[in-house]
Motif scaffolding. Structure first.
Motif, PDB file in Angstrom:
ATOM      1  N   UNK A 176       4.411  -5.015   8.851  1.00 53.73           N
ATOM      2  CA  UNK A 176       2.857  -4.898   8.997  1.00 53.73           C
ATOM      3  C   UNK A 176       2.933  -2.871   9.206  1.00 53.73           C
ATOM      4  N   UNK A 177       1.834  -2.580   7.875  1.00 45.42           N
ATOM      5  CA  UNK A 177       1.654  -0.948   8.119  1.00 45.42           C
ATOM      6  C   UNK A 177       0.229  -1.115   8.772  1.00 45.42           C
ATOM      7  N   UNK A 178      -0.156   0.423   8.669  1.00 47.57           N
ATOM      8  CA  UNK A 178      -1.553   1.040   8.968  1.00 47.57           C
ATOM      9  C   UNK A 178      -1.992   2.392   8.387  1.00 47.57           C
ATOM     10  N   UNK A 179      -3.136   2.730   7.783  1.00 46.34           N
ATOM     11  CA  UNK A 179      -3.765   3.615   7.311  1.00 46.34           C
ATOM     12  C   UNK A 179      -4.942   3.991   8.188  1.00 46.34           C
ATOM     13  N   UNK A 180      -5.438   5.172   8.691  1.00 48.59           N
ATOM     14  CA  UNK A 180      -6.176   5.954   9.676  1.00 48.59           C
ATOM     15  C   UNK A 180      -7.712   4.815   9.822  1.00 48.59           C
ATOM     16  N   UNK A 191       7.129  -6.945  -2.797  1.00 47.08           N
ATOM     17  CA  UNK A 191       8.162  -6.944  -1.763  1.00 47.08           C
ATOM     18  C   UNK A 191       8.219  -6.013  -0.784  1.00 47.08           C
ATOM     19  N   UNK A 192       7.103  -4.933  -1.039  1.00 47.72           N
ATOM     20  CA  UNK A 192       6.638  -3.768   0.213  1.00 47.72           C
ATOM     21  C   UNK A 192       5.344  -3.069   0.380  1.00 47.72           C
ATOM     22  N   UNK A 193       5.395  -2.721   1.462  1.00 44.76           N
ATOM     23  CA  UNK A 193       3.774  -1.950   1.048  1.00 44.76           C
ATOM     24  C   UNK A 193       4.410  -0.851   2.935  1.00 44.76           C
ATOM     25  N   UNK A 194       3.586   0.285   1.611  1.00 48.80           N
ATOM     26  CA  UNK A 194       4.160   2.007   2.764  1.00 48.80           C
ATOM     27  C   UNK A 194       2.521   2.471   2.695  1.00 48.80           C
ATOM     28  N   UNK A 239      -2.877   3.276   0.756  1.00 41.72           N
ATOM     29  CA  UNK A 239      -1.578   2.929   0.499  1.00 41.72           C
ATOM     30  C   UNK A 239      -1.264   2.233  -1.116  1.00 41.72           C
ATOM     31  N   UNK A 240       0.142   2.174  -0.445  1.00 42.21           N
ATOM     32  CA  UNK A 240       1.369   1.930  -1.569  1.00 42.21           C
ATOM     33  C   UNK A 240       1.587   0.507  -1.706  1.00 42.21           C
TER      34      UNK A 240
END
Length: 208
Positions: free
Chosen positions: A102-106, A180-183, A192-193
């Protein structure tokens, strides 16, 4: 922590410390362990920013707390979610697949599930959801506040703080791809990438 617990400290104005819903709490200067609905151990990772936070357990369960319940994907709870809450509504969209990351931006949140699917939800004003839609801020109308249902999980919101298209339920980004991944970066970030299983990178968000 090495025992997989969650601790918070810092500014509490946005009700994001997970244990106090009083906006008058300006700061917590010493770490405080989060308990309650949040498991006392077994936390795999945390993600969040100024106004919302998430915790992911080793078995793929997701918890959230902070401001703007609808932005967080928790319908019907009002604006503030002061303490960690298990996000059953979010995980129901994943068809039983545990969350791997789990990731977030603003303004938006992204979850990678064990079946290689990528999901997003939150504010889409800057095109951060990846559904092909975007909406630049409308003229401010402070007298009109809240969300009205538009085409299922989406809703409009107007105010000095909100000004765009809110996607309340997880959206499956590029459903034919396996990822396979999230940034993402949560400090004034609208980007996001993603990386697919073949190593190809994909970028999305504000084109600025």
């Amino acid at each position: 922590c090495n025992n997989d617990t969650v601790w918070t400290w810092g500014e509490g104005y946005y009700v994001n410390l997970g244990f106090n819903n009083d906006p008058g709490l300006v700061a917590m200067r010493t770490p405080h362990q989060l308990t309650g609905a949040l498991p006392s151990s077994g936390i795999k990772m945390i993600a969040g920013g100024k106004e919302f936070n998430y915790a992911l357990t080793n078995n793929g369960e997701l918890y959230g707390w902070g401001q703007y319940g609808d932005w967080m994907g928790i319908p019907g709870v009002g604006q503030v979610v002061p303490t960690p809450r298990k996000l059953n509504e979010i995980q129901a969209a994943f068809n039983g697949s545990p969350v791997q990351k789990i990731v977030t931006n603003s303004v938006a949140k992204y979850a990678l599930t064990s079946d290689g699917k990528m999901w997003s939800w939150g504010d889409n004003t800057q095109g951060t959801i990846g559904n092909g839609e975007t909406l630049m801020p409308l003229p401010l109308r402070p007298s009109l506040r809240g969300y009205g249902p538009i085409n299922g999980p989406r809703g409009w919101s107007w105010s000095n703080e909100l000004g765009g298209l809110v996607v309340k339920a997880p959206y499956n980004i590029a459903p034919t791809k396996q990822f396979s991944d999230i940034y993402a970066a949560n400090l004034v970030g609208y980007y996001y990438a993603m990386k697919d299983t073949g190593g190809q990178l994909y970028f999305g968000g504000r084109n600025k």
